[in-house]
Every structure is written in structure tokens, then in C-alpha cells.
Scaffold this active site. Structure first.
Site, PDB file in Angstrom:
ATOM      1  N   GLU A 331      11.387  -1.408  -4.698  1.00  0.00           N
ATOM      2  CA  GLU A 331      12.269  -0.760  -3.788  1.00  0.00           C
ATOM      3  C   GLU A 331      13.321  -0.001  -4.598  1.00  0.00           C
ATOM      4  O   GLU A 331      14.541   0.247  -4.506  1.00  0.00           O
ATOM      5  CB  GLU A 331      13.004  -1.764  -2.678  1.00  0.00           C
ATOM      6  CG  GLU A 331      11.961  -2.442  -2.006  1.00  0.00           C
ATOM      7  CD  GLU A 331      12.618  -3.377  -0.905  1.00  0.00           C
ATOM      8  OE1 GLU A 331      13.798  -3.673  -1.022  1.00  0.00           O
ATOM      9  OE2 GLU A 331      11.934  -4.074  -0.191  1.00  0.00           O
ATOM     10  N   GLU A 438       2.649  -5.425   2.243  1.00  0.00           N
ATOM     11  CA  GLU A 438       3.325  -6.570   2.884  1.00  0.00           C
ATOM     12  C   GLU A 438       3.259  -6.133   4.279  1.00  0.00           C
ATOM     13  O   GLU A 438       4.157  -6.318   4.950  1.00  0.00           O
ATOM     14  CB  GLU A 438       4.809  -6.635   2.669  1.00  0.00           C
ATOM     15  CG  GLU A 438       5.201  -6.674   0.931  1.00  0.00           C
ATOM     16  CD  GLU A 438       6.674  -6.698   0.596  1.00  0.00           C
ATOM     17  OE1 GLU A 438       7.523  -6.606   1.699  1.00  0.00           O
ATOM     18  OE2 GLU A 438       6.822  -6.404  -0.484  1.00  0.00           O
TER      19      GLU A 438
END
Length: 569
Positions: A331, A438
Site C-alpha cells: 500500500e 485479498e
């Protein structure tokens, strides 16, 4: 080992330089060749002949493209477009800037009550045309205005070949299935002969897929070590996984200098014993809140650099050659802890070090809201693409094995399949494999239907090479995607996953050959999903006449691959 140490040294020098003078900032592309982004001098003629909306200047009027000054609609586009709930609308337009530097240009659908639905974006340039793609899956029926927007409200945008197409759900599904047949399968024709080269008419070819090229996997956590039922349930279904937290820095080094990989090692051992591949998550995380508690207390950048380099070397050396990929700096568009502490090139440097430690492993940029949320401003497809280009432009990174991870944390609403497809197109233009890493969605009345829509959309895109969902049986503690109850009986969501696992695995097949090599008879031909196969060829009329071999079916094969087999006693 010396090359790795040298890499650490060079990286430290680079980061220290950023710390000494943070005013020095160079464009990562100014001294290197960036990946090609399609931008053409003249929009190609469209092969589309029908659409709910189709605006295009003729070839003779190509200099009179539709002009939009500032964020707004094309002045000549006075009609409103009627959308219907339950349909899917794909949008495309060629856009360019009439002045100024590269800017983001997006399409927005404005409803009758003023709600703005973002449909896609592209980075437009001055002087050449770029294709903007996107769309909308409306949760309403009613009119909309089509708006072009830019991050610069005063941008002067030109558009041409503007097209909006309507699809029913069935039409969209048919398009997906056609793509799946094209990108996931290859037609294989078996030509079987005896030792004297004559055709073995009636030969029986038995095929069993042993490994699929496309993997639908599932995340796992430490609870799998505590439940035999969980382990049995998992191993009977999935061939790839990633650990939710157990490889993260805060889990393996809770106190400085006291590393403990016991849980991660045990989970990896279970995976290896059951033929389950593991994707590494994550070497580092750029979120300041997700650092080990003791790291958060370090204020000296040089000390942060030392412990960070030790972390990279420790975890990647330990699992070298055992994983299919790594999220290197998780991220790093939404967050910038390491960039603030160590300089703007921190992420790029860490990818450089990672590639030196384990040059054969895929190194991912892994972000959220890239395909799931068209309203996203931080990690949009074009920004994720740019981040990967920045990493590649860093000295020594040109040939790293990059990959794109899109997490896929969807909200409990109808997914915008047209936007997902356009986002994957943008990311896929890099040429790197894309994984949904995910994938999940909060519980809602249509969760199973929405998730199946997303999974099929991803599977039908050629750049997507695998999917990992974050879910499991009730005992696993995954609170969004519950795939089985406490007794390991499937939920509705579990039924969807099992259905797709079966559908995306080639059924064991048996075919006969009754033709000669120069015949047009298609007996002996079969469309096979890409992957590895055990093949046995025998003849029902002749005992002890058979042969067995392994076959890998790949996308690189001809679309009608011929496999020649000789039968010997």
C-alpha cells in the site's frame, strides 16, 4: 552474497542523500525509458456500428473534434441518455489535451438528482489521442448526462469516437465466456500412429489435469494450526494461499532483535506438505500504524534505515525460493511512512534489494480501491501503473520481475463490471501479471451473486493470472466471506467458490481418434484449459499397446495445437 551487501550499501547511500537534502527531487522518468503508453496522432476508425450513444467526427472533419473547456459535457451533446437498472454500460472515447501537461481525464455519469457516478479515467496528453474506457452498472433507471472531468478544472479537453454500449447481464456473461474460451483454453488435436506410421484408428486418449495454470486460492491465518478440520477443508480445495498477518514485520519481530518465525514456518510447512503454493505478504507496509510498536518509537532516520534493511534481508533470505511472490512495500500509494523517514525513493530502493536477494520471485505493488472503487483518488489504475513505472525507472530495477496486486476489498453493492474491466486493461498495459490478492466483501443479501460476478470478470481478463480470496470456514475467523459453518458445511458463498474451482479445473476426459492425419474429421480434438496433464494413449482392441506422457498446455501454443503420438507395443 557480496552483491547483496553492495546493494544494501548503494541503497543506504541513495536514501541518505535524500535525507541530507530533501529539496532534491528528480522525475523518475527523466533519465530512463518509461514503459510505452498508447498515444496516437489520429484516433483509429472504430469497428463499432451500434451503440446507445455514438458520436464521432468524420475523417474529413477530424480537425473539428468535440471540445470541452473545463470539467463539463461536450457542448453538442445536448441529449440525455436513458439508463436502465439491470444492464451494464461500457463507455469509450478518444481524448487529448489541447494545451498543458499530462492530466487525468475521466468520465462521470451525472444522474437526474445530481449524483455523480465515476466511470473510468486515463492520463491524457497534449497533441495525441489516448483511449478512455470505463462504464457504469446503474442501481437506478433514469436519465444521465455524460461529463468529462480533469484534475485541472481549467483543462481544455478534446474528445472523439465517443461510444456508450448497452449489455444485458446475459450478453455480458456471453462475452466473458467467449473471452475465457479464447484466453484460458487451447484446442489440442491428437494424431496417433502405430510404429509403422499408419493411423491408429480407434485409439483412446485419457487426460487428467494435474495442475492448472490459473489458480483460485484462499488466504489462511494461524487458526489453521489449531484445527484439523480447517486444515482438511483447506487442503481439499486450494493450491495457493497467502498468510493474512503471520509473515508481517509486527508478527515476526515484536521486540527489536527478537525474531520469531515459528507460526509462519509452521503454516508454510503445512502448505508444502499439501502441495499448496504460498504468496508472501508482506515484506514491509508503508502504513505508519502497521509498523512494529518499537519501530514507531524510533525517530532517527538512519536507525529506521538500519532496522528496515535488516528486516528485508531477514525475511526474504529465510523464505528465498519458497514463495511465488512478495508484496514488497504494501500500500505504498495510500501511505508513505518509509518515504517520509528515508526519502522519496525508499520504495524503489527496497524493490531493488528484494530483487537482489530473490531474483526469481515476483515482486508486487499491492493496493486497495484500484478496481473496486471508481471514486478512488489515491490508488487509481493510472496511479498504480505510474508507481510501478517509477520503481522500474530506479537505477538497477529495469529487469525486476514485477507484478500488480489489486486487493479487491469490495463494498456490499453491485460491482461495476465495466469499470473493473477498464481498470484491468490499464494495469495490464504494463505487461506484468495481475493478481487479485485479498478479495472479499462484507455480508449482504446478494454477496454470493456479487462475488461470482467479480470472480468471473477477473477470470475473463487475459492479464489476470490468479485470485486469492480472504475467507474461510467459520472457525477461521474470516468475518466477511464465511465459506463454511462450524461443521464445515458449505454456505451459499462456499457453494460459489466450489463451483468455480470445479469449473476452472479441466474435467478428466477420454476421447477417440478415428481420422488420419490429413483428414478434416475433428474426432480426437479437445479444448483444454491451460495447465499440466497426464496423458495415456491405448488401443481397446490390442493388449499391451499403450503409452503415457506428460503434456503442458499453454497460451503460447497454436490455437489448434497438434500432438503426435506413436503407439508402441
Amino acid at each position: 552474497m557480496n552483491s547483496i551487501k553492495n546493494g544494501f550499501f548503494l541503497c543506504m547511500l541513495s536514501l541518505l542523500w535524500c535525507l541530507v537534502d530533501s529539496r532534491i527531487s528528480t522525475d523518475p522518468f527523466s533519465h530512463s525509458h518509461s514503459l510505452n503508453t498508447e498515444c496516437v496522432m489520429k484516433p483509429p476508425k472504430s469497428s463499432e456500428t451500434q451503440g446507445l450513444l455514438k458520436f464521432s467526427r468524420s475523417e474529413a472533419d477530424s480537425d473539428e473534434e468535440w471540445k470541452i473547456d473545463g470539467n463539463g459535457s461536450i457542448r453538442e451533446m445536448t441529449q440525455r441518455i436513458q439508463l436502465h437498472q439491470g444492464n451494464i454500460y461500457s463507455f469509450s472515447a478518444w481524448v487529448k489535451l489541447r494545451e498543458g501537461n499530462d492530466k487525468k481525464v475521466g468520465v462521470v455519469f451525472r444522474t437526474e438528482n445530481g449524483r455523480l457516478v465515476h466511470g473510468g479515467e486515463v492520463r491524457a496528453k497534449q497533441g495525441c489521442w489516448t483511449l478512455l474506457k470505463g462504464g457504469i452498472v446503474p442501481d437506478f433507471s433514469g436519465p444521465v448526462d455524460i461529463i468529462f472531468e480533469s484534475e485541472n478544472r481549467g483543462a481544455k479537453i478534446s474528445a472523439n469516437h465517443v461510444l456508450l454500449k448497452q449489455f444485458s447481464k446475459d450478453e455480458w456473461k456471453l462475452k466473458q465466456d467467449q473471452l475465457i474460451e479464447k484466453i484460458r483454453k487451447t484446442k489440442v488435436r491428437f494424431e496417433v500412429t502405430y510404429q509403422n506410421k499408419t493411423a491408429a484408428k480407434g485409439a483412446v486418449i485419457s487426460l487428467k489435469q494435474t495442475k492448472s495454470s490459473f489458480l483460485l486460492g484462499c488466504g489462511m491465518n494461524f487458526r489453521i494450526l489449531q484445527s484439523q478440520g480447517y486444515r482438511k477443508w483447506f487442503a481439499s480445495r486450494f493450491k495457493i494461499t497467502s498468510f493474512t498477518n503471520e509473515m508481517k514485520w509486527y508478527a515476526t519481530e515484536k521486540a527489536r532483535g527478537q525474531e520469531n518465525y515459528t507460526v509462519a514456518d509452521s503454516m508454510l510447512k503445512f502448505a508444502e506438505e499439501n502441495g499448496i503454493l504460498v504468496r508472501g505478504h508482506t515484506v514491509l507496509w508503508d502504513n505508519p500504524r502497521m509498523q512494529p510498536s518499537w519501530v514507531k518509537k524510533i525517530n532517527d532516520p538512519e536507525d529506521v534505515m538500519n532496522v528496515t534493511l535488516n528486516r528485508i534481508n531477514s525475511v526474504m533470505t529465510r523464505y528465498k525460493g519458497k514463495l511465488t511472490g512478495w508484496d514488497v512495500v504494501n500500500e505504498n500509494l495510500h501511505w508513505d511512512y518509509f518515504e517520509k523517514m528515508l526519502g522519496e525513493n525508499a520504495s524503489s530502493c527496497f524493490y531493488n534489494l528484494a530483487s537482489k536477494i530473490d531474483p526469481d520471485v515476483r515482486l508486487f505493488v499491492n493496493e486497495y480501491n484500484t478496481i473496486e472503487n471508481p471514486k478512488e483518488f489515491t490508488a487509481t489504475p493510472i496511479k498504480v501503473k505510474k508507481k510501478m513505472e517509477e520503481i522500474l525507472a530506479y537505477s538497477g530495477n529495469k529487469n525486476i520481475k514485477g507484478a500488480i496486486g489489486v486487493q479487491g476489498h469490495f463494498g456490499p453493492t453491485q460491482p461495476n463490471l465495466a469499470y473493473i474491466r477498464s481498470a484491468l486493461d490499464t494495469l495490464g498495459s504494463l505487461g506484468f501479471p495481475i493478481w487479485l490478492t485479498e478479495l472479499d466483501m462484507p455480508k449482504c443479501p446478494n454477496q454470493a451473486k456479487y462475488m461470482e460476478d467479480i470472480l468471473r470478470e477477473a477470470y475473463s481478463h487475459p492479464a489476470v493470472k490468479g485470485i486469492i480470496i480472504f475467507g474461510g470456514p467459520e472457525v477461521s475467523g474470516f468475518d466477511k466471506l464465511t465459506l463454511a459453518d462450524k461443521n464445515f458445511n458449505n454456505t451459499e458463498m462456499g457453494d460459489v467458490i466450489d463451483k468455480l474451482l470445479k469449473e476452472w479445473q479441466q474435467k478428466s476426459s477420454e476421447i477417440r481418434t478415428i481420422f488420419t492425419a490429413d483428414s478434416d474429421n475433428e474426432e480426437g480434438e479437445i479444448s483444454l484449459l491451460h495447465g499440466h496433464y497426464n496423458v495415456n494413449v491405448s488401443h481397446p482392441w490390442i493388449e499391451n499397446l499403450s503409452t503415457s506422457f506428460s503434456l503442458e498446455v499453454t497460451k503460447e501454443m497454436d490455437q489448434r495445437q497438434v500432438v503426435r503420438v506413436g503407439l508402441n507395443a
